[in-house]
Design an enzyme around this catalytic site. Structure first.
Site, mmCIF file in Angstrom:
data_model
loop_
_atom_site.group_PDB
_atom_site.id
_atom_site.type_symbol
_atom_site.label_atom_id
_atom_site.label_comp_id
_atom_site.label_asym_id
_atom_site.label_seq_id
_atom_site.Cartn_x
_atom_site.Cartn_y
_atom_site.Cartn_z
ATOM 1 N N ALA A 1 -25.457 -45.695 -0.669
ATOM 2 C CA ALA A 1 -25.427 -45.770 0.787
ATOM 3 C C ALA A 1 -26.022 -44.518 1.421
ATOM 4 C CB ALA A 1 -23.983 -45.981 1.234
ATOM 5 N N ASP B 1 -29.442 -41.515 -10.011
ATOM 6 C CA ASP B 1 -28.306 -42.411 -9.786
ATOM 7 C C ASP B 1 -27.993 -43.116 -11.104
ATOM 8 O OD1 ASP B 1 -26.967 -43.909 -7.047
ATOM 9 O OD2 ASP B 1 -26.771 -44.936 -8.978
ATOM 10 N N ASN C 1 -18.644 -39.102 -5.456
ATOM 11 C CA ASN C 1 -17.523 -38.493 -6.172
ATOM 12 C C ASN C 1 -17.482 -36.980 -6.062
ATOM 13 O OD1 ASN C 1 -18.051 -37.285 -9.123
ATOM 14 N ND2 ASN C 1 -19.630 -38.763 -8.569
ATOM 15 N N CYS D 1 -14.543 -45.724 -0.635
ATOM 16 C CA CYS D 1 -15.143 -46.885 0.022
ATOM 17 C C CYS D 1 -14.677 -48.179 -0.632
ATOM 18 C CB CYS D 1 -16.661 -46.788 -0.014
ATOM 19 S SG CYS D 1 -17.280 -45.428 0.995
ATOM 20 N N CYS E 1 -13.378 -16.630 -1.886
ATOM 21 C CA CYS E 1 -13.859 -17.871 -2.498
ATOM 22 C C CYS E 1 -14.190 -17.652 -3.976
ATOM 23 C CB CYS E 1 -15.093 -18.383 -1.746
ATOM 24 S SG CYS E 1 -15.836 -19.850 -2.493
ATOM 25 N N CYS F 1 -18.511 -18.653 -4.177
ATOM 26 C CA CYS F 1 -19.531 -17.768 -3.596
ATOM 27 C C CYS F 1 -19.035 -16.333 -3.440
ATOM 28 C CB CYS F 1 -20.061 -18.332 -2.280
ATOM 29 S SG CYS F 1 -18.920 -18.262 -0.895
HETATM 30 ZN ZN LIG Z 1 -17.595 -20.115 -0.961
#
Ligand SMILES: [Zn+2]
Length: 347
Positions: A40, A61, A130, A187, A247, A250
């Site tokens: 989609a 895919d 996912n 979905c 984080c 990052c």
């Molecule tokens: Zn981050």
């Protein structure tokens, strides 16, 4: 870089759009993108990027076209039923013509093949269904300093977040850990409508065009945002998101999804016509009663037993354990089993 075809009448209206202009169009035609998932969101994104004249588009895919895809997966027709989505998408996009070089891979994206599929790309677009793949893409893109655009849609609403590593928050700044398997609607359980898909895909594509048209040294000017849109209730929010210095991805530069071994996630159990699928490492236990409630309307023969949940869907029998592991009976194709797992359990 000299790019042929920028004065091409094909792109006249696009070049007249001053914020893109001839310089932006030239950058776009020299750029290369990876679209992960051709269903989609991915199909709609791939169509927009091809029509916009991006230089190179790589599609990946793992799934095949099904009848229930046709109301929202704009690249497919009834003649494609049962055929690999990536290859059908490539053929359909080729009919548009234009300068875009198309490449298609009918495979499951994982930590082993991501580096190869993403080699040399200027941007990655999330058209997947996912979460495991999104955390993997986030790890890869932060590590390699490649921008990517997150997008997700369920029902009539969705989220978009463009990520420019170093300049913006990453996925894990905002959603530090993936939720347990089966914790979110998908979905396949909550449904989805094309207008929502088209809106989210368009926002993703616009963000990608803007990033590609903007020289890297000016990415800090692209205000980092998380956009939430509900096309049914006509609501939209744009939230400014900032980097989390704590984080894991990052900030600390720990790429645990990229480092996790990909093998073993889906194993065909020899001679049993059954595939075992495990969730990504480090997930919290699955709340089986809550999962049963979400699945109730979309599956058959649902039964909650001590420590496991069983149901039937798509002609297969699912047995889900508290650790998120599932046995899917009625097939021996591990990639297909992984796709069904993600659809019903939303890994
Ligand atoms: Zn981050």
């Amino acid at each position: 870089v000299v790019v042929a075809g920028v004065s091409d009448p094909r792109f006249d209206r696009q070049v007249r759009f001053a914020d893109l202009g001839a310089a932006g169009q030239a950058r776009l035609q020299a750029a290369s993108a990876l679209v992960v998932g051709c269903g989609a969101l991915g199909g709609s994104i791939a169509m927009q990027l091809t029509r916009s004249g991006i230089g190179r588009l790589t599609l990946v895919d793992r799934d095949v076209v099904e009848l229930s895809n046709l109301p929202r997966q704009v690249l497919f027709h009834e003649e494609h039923l049962g055929a690999p989505k990536a290859l059908c998408a490539r053929d359909e996009l080729a009919r548009i013509g234009g300068p875009t070089k198309l490449e298609a891979h009918a495979e499951h994206l994982d930590a082993d093949n991501l580096a190869q599929l993403a080699r040399g790309v200027d941007i990655v677009l999330d058209g997947t269904d996912n979460l495991a793949t999104r955390y993997l893409v986030n790890d890869y893109c932060v590590e390699k300093n490649v921008p990517w655009v997150y997008g997700g849609v369920v029902g009539a609403a969705g989220l978009v977040m463009p990520i420019t590593p170093g300049a913006s928050a990453c996925l894990r700044c905002v959603f530090p850990e993936p939720p347990p398997a089966g914790a979110l609607p998908t979905c396949d359980t909550a449904g989805v409508i094309l207008p929502a898909v088209a809106a989210i895909a368009s926002l993703q594509c616009a963000a990608a065009l803007r990033i590609l048209a903007t020289p890297r040294e000016r990415w800090a000017e692209l205000e980092p945002r998380l956009i939430e849109v509900d096309v049914w209730n006509l609501e939209a929010r744009s939230i400014r998101v900032s980097r989390d210095p704590e984080c894991r991805c990052c900030g600390a530069r720990e790429f645990e999804f990229l480092d996790a071994p990909a093998e073993g996630l889906a194993i065909s159990l020899c001679g049993r016509n059954t595939v075992q699928v495990r969730p990504a490492a480090g997930r919290q236990p699955t709340d089986l009663p809550a999962l049963a409630e979400r699945l109730r309307a979309s599956v058959r023969d649902l039964a909650l037993q001590e420590g496991l949940l069983v149901f039937a869907a798509e002609g297969k029998r699912f047995t889900v354990f508290r650790d998120g592991r599932a046995l899917i009976e009625g097939l021996d194709d591990a990639v297909r089993a992984r796709a069904l797992y993600d659809r019903f359990l939303g890994s």
